[in-house]
Design a protein around this motif. Sequence first.
Motif, PDB file in Angstrom:
ATOM      1  N   THR A   1       2.829  17.051  -2.285  1.00 54.99           N
ATOM      2  CA  THR A   1       2.164  15.818  -1.880  1.00 54.99           C
ATOM      3  C   THR A   1       3.265  14.816  -1.580  1.00 54.99           C
ATOM      4  N   TYR A   2       3.146  14.159  -0.454  1.00 55.99           N
ATOM      5  CA  TYR A   2       4.112  13.144  -0.039  1.00 55.99           C
ATOM      6  C   TYR A   2       3.443  11.786  -0.186  1.00 55.99           C
ATOM      7  N   GLU A   3       4.181  10.829  -0.707  1.00 57.92           N
ATOM      8  CA  GLU A   3       3.668   9.472  -0.887  1.00 57.92           C
ATOM      9  C   GLU A   3       4.644   8.505  -0.237  1.00 57.92           C
ATOM     10  N   VAL A   4       4.139   7.750   0.735  1.00 59.05           N
ATOM     11  CA  VAL A   4       4.961   6.792   1.463  1.00 59.05           C
ATOM     12  C   VAL A   4       4.496   5.385   1.117  1.00 59.05           C
ATOM     13  N   CYS A   5       5.404   4.581   0.603  1.00 57.39           N
ATOM     14  CA  CYS A   5       5.137   3.183   0.280  1.00 57.39           C
ATOM     15  C   CYS A   5       6.032   2.350   1.193  1.00 57.39           C
ATOM     16  N   PRO A   6       5.491   1.873   2.343  1.00 56.55           N
ATOM     17  CA  PRO A   6       6.301   1.157   3.330  1.00 56.55           C
ATOM     18  C   PRO A   6       7.128   0.037   2.708  1.00 56.55           C
TER      19      PRO A   6
ATOM     20  N   TYR B   1       6.002  15.196  -4.625  1.00 52.00           N
ATOM     21  CA  TYR B   1       5.695  15.774  -5.931  1.00 52.00           C
ATOM     22  C   TYR B   1       4.579  16.790  -5.779  1.00 52.00           C
ATOM     23  N   HIS B   2       4.406  17.589  -6.811  1.00 47.94           N
ATOM     24  CA  HIS B   2       3.372  18.619  -6.811  1.00 47.94           C
ATOM     25  C   HIS B   2       2.142  18.098  -7.552  1.00 47.94           C
ATOM     26  N   GLN B   3       0.958  18.417  -7.024  1.00 51.43           N
ATOM     27  CA  GLN B   3      -0.293  18.110  -7.704  1.00 51.43           C
ATOM     28  C   GLN B   3      -0.830  19.407  -8.296  1.00 51.43           C
ATOM     29  N   ASP B   4      -1.452  19.296  -9.462  1.00 50.24           N
ATOM     30  CA  ASP B   4      -2.020  20.463 -10.111  1.00 50.24           C
ATOM     31  C   ASP B   4      -3.524  20.279 -10.207  1.00 50.24           C
ATOM     32  N   ASP B   5      -4.282  21.190  -9.610  1.00 46.82           N
ATOM     33  CA  ASP B   5      -5.744  21.112  -9.588  1.00 46.82           C
ATOM     34  C   ASP B   5      -6.238  19.763  -9.079  1.00 46.82           C
ATOM     35  N   GLY B   6      -5.565  19.228  -8.052  1.00 48.26           N
ATOM     36  CA  GLY B   6      -5.991  17.968  -7.449  1.00 48.26           C
ATOM     37  C   GLY B   6      -5.574  16.742  -8.227  1.00 48.26           C
ATOM     38  N   ARG B   7      -4.925  16.924  -9.364  1.00 48.83           N
ATOM     39  CA  ARG B   7      -4.458  15.783 -10.162  1.00 48.83           C
ATOM     40  C   ARG B   7      -2.941  15.685 -10.031  1.00 48.83           C
ATOM     41  N   PRO B   8      -2.432  14.480  -9.765  1.00 53.94           N
ATOM     42  CA  PRO B   8      -0.973  14.350  -9.649  1.00 53.94           C
ATOM     43  C   PRO B   8      -0.288  14.671 -10.965  1.00 53.94           C
ATOM     44  N   VAL B   9       0.841  15.342 -10.858  1.00 54.67           N
ATOM     45  CA  VAL B   9       1.678  15.573 -12.023  1.00 54.67           C
ATOM     46  C   VAL B   9       2.240  14.210 -12.417  1.00 54.67           C
ATOM     47  N   ASP B  10       2.420  13.975 -13.700  1.00 52.88           N
ATOM     48  CA  ASP B  10       2.955  12.707 -14.186  1.00 52.88           C
ATOM     49  C   ASP B  10       4.211  12.345 -13.391  1.00 52.88           C
ATOM     50  N   LYS B  11       4.197  11.178 -12.726  1.00 50.95           N
ATOM     51  CA  LYS B  11       5.306  10.782 -11.865  1.00 50.95           C
ATOM     52  C   LYS B  11       6.580  10.464 -12.630  1.00 50.95           C
TER      53      LYS B  11
ATOM     54  N   ALA C   1       9.957  16.351 -11.946  1.00 50.49           N
ATOM     55  CA  ALA C   1       9.362  17.063 -10.816  1.00 50.49           C
ATOM     56  C   ALA C   1       9.135  16.149  -9.614  1.00 50.49           C
ATOM     57  N   VAL C   2       9.242  14.848  -9.799  1.00 44.69           N
ATOM     58  CA  VAL C   2       9.096  13.912  -8.686  1.00 44.69           C
ATOM     59  C   VAL C   2      10.437  13.799  -7.971  1.00 44.69           C
ATOM     60  N   VAL C   3      10.413  14.019  -6.671  1.00 44.91           N
ATOM     61  CA  VAL C   3      11.621  13.967  -5.865  1.00 44.91           C
ATOM     62  C   VAL C   3      11.557  12.719  -4.994  1.00 44.91           C
ATOM     63  N   LYS C   4      12.585  11.876  -5.083  1.00 43.62           N
ATOM     64  CA  LYS C   4      12.656  10.697  -4.204  1.00 43.62           C
ATOM     65  C   LYS C   4      13.282  11.139  -2.895  1.00 43.62           C
ATOM     66  N   LEU C   5      12.501  10.998  -1.824  1.00 42.93           N
ATOM     67  CA  LEU C   5      13.036  11.331  -0.509  1.00 42.93           C
ATOM     68  C   LEU C   5      13.843  10.164   0.036  1.00 42.93           C
ATOM     69  N   GLY C   6      13.711   9.004  -0.584  1.00 39.20           N
ATOM     70  CA  GLY C   6      14.530   7.866  -0.188  1.00 39.20           C
ATOM     71  C   GLY C   6      13.956   6.547  -0.643  1.00 39.20           C
TER      72      GLY C   6
ATOM     73  N   GLN D   1       0.843  -1.189   0.000  1.00 40.02           N
ATOM     74  CA  GLN D   1       0.000   0.000   0.000  1.00 40.02           C
ATOM     75  C   GLN D   1       0.882   1.245   0.000  1.00 40.02           C
ATOM     76  N   CYS D   2       0.337   2.347  -0.465  1.00 38.66           N
ATOM     77  CA  CYS D   2       1.025   3.633  -0.397  1.00 38.66           C
ATOM     78  C   CYS D   2       0.064   4.633   0.235  1.00 38.66           C
ATOM     79  N   PHE D   3       0.612   5.565   0.982  1.00 38.20           N
ATOM     80  CA  PHE D   3      -0.190   6.531   1.714  1.00 38.20           C
ATOM     81  C   PHE D   3       0.264   7.936   1.345  1.00 38.20           C
ATOM     82  N   LYS D   4      -0.712   8.813   1.094  1.00 40.19           N
ATOM     83  CA  LYS D   4      -0.409  10.173   0.634  1.00 40.19           C
ATOM     84  C   LYS D   4      -0.871  11.204   1.642  1.00 40.19           C
ATOM     85  N   LYS D   5      -0.130  12.314   1.675  1.00 40.99           N
ATOM     86  CA  LYS D   5      -0.532  13.471   2.466  1.00 40.99           C
ATOM     87  C   LYS D   5      -0.075  14.706   1.712  1.00 40.99           C
ATOM     88  N   THR D   6      -0.995  15.647   1.515  1.00 36.69           N
ATOM     89  CA  THR D   6      -0.638  16.911   0.888  1.00 36.69           C
ATOM     90  C   THR D   6      -0.375  17.922   1.989  1.00 36.69           C
TER      91      THR D   6
END
Length: 158
Positions: free
Chosen positions: A18-23, A30-40, A44-49, A8-13
């Motif tokens: 928007t942060y997405e954590v996949c345990p 990444y940034h969402q535009d008008d509630g829609r995720p920008v193409d991953k 523009a998608v940053v890997k935090l790790g 599972q993956c969990f998101k928080k804006t």
Amino acid sequence: EVRKLAGQCFKKTNGWWTYEVCPGKEVLQYHQDDGRPVDKTLPAVVKLGLYHNTTVTNRSLQEHYGSGTVCDLTGAPRAANVSYICQQGVLPNVVSIEEPATCKYNVVIGASSLCPSVNKTSSDVYCWPVDSDGHPVAADREPLHKPPPHSVEGQRTG
């Protein structure tokens, strides 16, 4: 158990991001535009790790993520620590995400599935207050509810 969250993956804006954590896999930003995720697939998608390892103590479980996108401010790869907490009555969710140091992140995930599943009465539960982000407040003081003398001293759940 954190294994219950696998796959599972969990998101928080939080503001612009928007942060997405996949345990056990990765943490993204990444940034969402008008509630829609920008193409991953865009830069523009940053890997935090990426998942590295897990540390378990008698009080906590923490996953460590490293080798993220190189930080333009420090020149070092981004990294994140993900802590898991029991939250009664809630579905898995990102409780909080902070950046205590440049390009170093702390994430807290809470879920009722992470709570002990032993049969206990309310008199066997110690309770401490938490702040609006779900972090314990003054855990070094006496709990709000103290078990009666027949309970095991020092035992805490949730």
